[in-house]
Design a protein around this motif. Structure first.
Motif, short mmCIF file in Angstrom:
data_model
loop_
_atom_site.label_atom_id
_atom_site.label_comp_id
_atom_site.label_asym_id
_atom_site.label_seq_id
_atom_site.Cartn_x
_atom_site.Cartn_y
_atom_site.Cartn_z
N GLN A 196 1.02 -0.89 -0.34
CA GLN A 196 0.70 0.09 -0.04
C GLN A 196 1.14 1.12 0.47
O GLN A 196 2.12 1.06 0.54
N TYR A 197 0.14 2.28 -0.45
CA TYR A 197 1.07 3.81 -0.54
C TYR A 197 0.72 3.86 0.90
O TYR A 197 0.50 3.44 2.15
N ARG A 198 2.60 4.38 1.34
CA ARG A 198 2.74 4.83 2.86
C ARG A 198 3.39 6.40 2.97
O ARG A 198 4.34 6.37 2.21
N SER A 199 2.91 7.35 3.48
CA SER A 199 3.16 8.58 4.07
C SER A 199 4.33 8.48 4.92
O SER A 199 4.55 8.43 5.59
N VAL A 200 5.57 9.19 4.06
CA VAL A 200 6.65 9.50 4.61
C VAL A 200 7.09 11.67 4.84
O VAL A 200 6.47 12.05 4.31
N LYS A 201 7.38 11.70 6.27
CA LYS A 201 8.06 12.84 6.28
C LYS A 201 9.02 12.86 7.22
O LYS A 201 9.78 12.18 7.94
N TRP A 202 9.70 14.55 7.12
CA TRP A 202 11.26 14.74 7.09
C TRP A 202 11.44 16.15 7.63
O TRP A 202 10.69 16.88 7.23
N THR A 203 12.28 16.03 7.76
CA THR A 203 12.05 17.62 8.58
C THR A 203 13.50 18.30 7.88
O THR A 203 15.00 17.36 8.02
N ALA A 204 13.62 19.24 7.28
CA ALA A 204 14.60 19.26 6.51
C ALA A 204 15.96 21.23 7.17
O ALA A 204 14.62 22.02 7.72
N ALA A 205 16.86 20.83 7.89
CA ALA A 205 17.43 22.05 8.47
C ALA A 205 18.16 22.63 7.01
O ALA A 205 18.11 22.77 5.88
N GLU A 207 9.29 21.31 5.94
CA GLU A 207 9.09 19.94 6.97
C GLU A 207 8.80 19.33 5.22
O GLU A 207 7.82 20.53 4.50
N VAL A 208 9.34 17.73 4.69
CA VAL A 208 8.90 17.43 3.35
C VAL A 208 7.73 16.41 3.59
O VAL A 208 7.92 14.93 4.63
N VAL A 209 6.32 16.27 2.92
CA VAL A 209 5.96 14.81 3.09
C VAL A 209 6.23 14.03 1.14
O VAL A 209 5.79 15.25 0.17
N ALA A 210 6.33 12.60 1.75
CA ALA A 210 6.06 12.09 0.33
C ALA A 210 5.75 11.05 0.10
O ALA A 210 5.37 9.82 1.24
N LEU A 211 4.22 10.64 -0.63
CA LEU A 211 3.87 8.98 -0.94
C LEU A 211 4.30 8.18 -1.53
O LEU A 211 5.56 7.88 -2.62
N ALA A 212 5.46 7.05 -0.35
CA ALA A 212 6.34 6.09 -1.25
C ALA A 212 5.54 4.94 -2.45
O ALA A 212 4.55 4.34 -0.91
#
Length: 459
Positions: A296-305, A366-371
């Motif tokens: 299934q698709y999964r949402s992932v999130k990272w924080t970029a300084a 804040e960066v959000v991606a769908l894998a």
């Protein structure tokens, strides 16, 4: 009486600044025309740039130099001088870059002062389409020679204004009043440098000149050499990607010696490093990666300084004077630049974003991606490092970094259809309260910008 003072150290030629068919160089050699020792006024000296013919053949002054006091300025001051280039203008309708004045207009003479010597100050009358950049002095009441100065074609200059007072004849007893003023360059537009030859202007009064008095500065574009951008990183498997991709020097601009603060005397800069190279190196930095082994698709999130650092930017400016998001120098009391100027870098050189506000952004992104299913995804951010180098390739100081929140790149493995990256801009109200401090586990008061990275592949 004219006194020759030619004891300055020999000048060293530099590659001239070329502006169409105009060549601009600099001299540290001057000839004293007269001073105020015989006048009952404040001390001042008037000098004529004297480019040595064996070092700067064919170069002319654009006007005389006025200084407070009686000091010998040979070897300590510098003035811009000009000559016609060997090649004509790129526009054949424009003609020569330089012309002799048609005549001279008397501005002031010392009649009535009781001085033992005669002195006078004149304004060159330029031919049509040309302008005079300064006044010319004489050690008598006769007009100067038309070969004593050159006028510059009007499209090669930009309007300037009167600066601080240099000298006035107050107390001299002369029948006419006179005051000599320095010239202030305009604030440079992005991608140009405006600078003054060191000349002065003047009026028949002791009051500050009004805005209608014509004064001019030379205006030269800051050209940028562009190279190919670094290749966007591509995932080749499910293993962890490299956190930092190799950097590539993508843009280089050249700054003249007088526009850079260095830890040497300005005249040493002219001799040792007449030009400085400000270069930008770009690289992709990994924001985050995720292996979605599910179906299934999964949402992932990272924080970029942010790569920007307010403290380092302030130190860089203090050491070099260079500003990335506005014109420099920022005028402060006691400024003592060898050549008065204003410079501003091009927006394409200082900002990889469409907005110019990035240099003031220090809060994280804040960066959000769908894998997609059974996919490894990685998001990269473009970062730039700026370095200032002398002619011998030594660094003036440390480099400063900049991150671009509009140049985000999604790579995935196995490769699917094209990914789509959007970066909605925050509302103005999001930033009106400024930045707030926050702890390691806290969320900043201001909303972070969100970047949604998606693919068009069905789960």
């Amino acid at each position: 009486m004219t006194i020759n003072d030619n004891n300055a150290a020999p000048s060293r030629p530099m590659e001239p600044i070329k502006l169409d068919n105009l060549l601009i160089s600099f001299t540290t050699e001057f000839q004293r025309v007269w001073d105020t020792k015989n006048l009952r006024s404040s001390p001042a000296g008037f000098w004529r740039p004297a480019p040595p013919p064996d070092v700067l053949p064919g170069y002319f002054s654009m006007g005389d130099i006025a200084i407070p006091g009686f000091a010998n300025i040979n070897g300590t001051n510098v003035a811009a001088v000009v000559r016609e280039a060997d090649s004509p203008s790129i526009d054949s309708t424009k003609g020569k870059a330089l012309r002799r004045p048609d005549n001279f207009e008397l501005v002031w003479k010392d009649s009535g002062s009781g001085a033992k010597t005669y002195v006078s100050i004149w304004r060159p009358i330029p031919p049509e389409g040309y302008v005079a950049l300064g006044l010319v002095c004489a050690s008598d009441h006769e007009k100067p020679s038309v070969n004593s100065v050159r006028c510059v074609r009007m499209d090669l200059v930009t309007p300037a204004t009167a600066g601080p007072l240099i000298w006035s004849d107050k107390g001299s007893g002369a029948k006419q009043n006179f005051s000599a003023w320095s010239i202030e360059p305009p604030i440079a537009e992005a991608g140009e440098i405006c600078f003054l030859p060191g000349t002065f202007t003047g009026v028949q009064s002791h009051s500050r000149p009004s805005s209608y008095l014509a004064s001019y500065a030379l205006r030269v574009p800051l050209t940028v050499q562009s190279n190919a951008a670094p290749a966007t990183p591509m995932l080749s498997g499910f293993g962890s990607p490299s956190p930092i991709e190799p950097a590539t020097v993508t843009q280089v601009t050249r700054l003249p010696w007088f526009a850079v603060r260095d830890d040497m005397h300005p005249l040493e800069q002219l001799r040792l490093s007449p030009y400085y190279r400000l270069e930008r190196a770009d690289r992709y930095v990994l924001v985050g990666h995720e292996h979605n082994a599910g179906d299934q698709y999964r949402s992932v999130k990272w924080t970029a300084a942010r790569a920007q650092n307010a403290s380092l930017l302030q130190v860089f400016n203090r050491l070099t004077a260079i500003e990335f998001d506005r014109a420099w120098p920022i005028r402060t009391p006691g400024d003592d630049w060898a050549i008065r100027f204003s410079a501003s870098l091009t927006k394409t050189f200082t900002h990889t974003e469409t907005s110019s506000g990035g240099w003031g952004k220090f809060y994280p992104l804040e960066v959000v991606a769908l894998a997609a299913k059974n996919t490894m995804v990685a998001v990269y951010q473009l970062q730039s490092e700026y370095r200032l180098l002398r002619v011998d390739n030594t660094a003036v100081t440390f480099g400063v970094e900049y991150s671009d929140d509009e140049s985000l790149f999604l790579s995935q493995y196995p490769s699917e259809k094209d990914a789509m990256i959007t970066c909605p801009s925050p509302k103005a109200s999001d930033h009106e309260q400024g930045e707030a401090s926050f702890g390691q586990d806290e969320i900043p008061v201001l909303p972070t910008e969100q970047v949604m990275v998606t693919t068009d592949t069905a789960p």
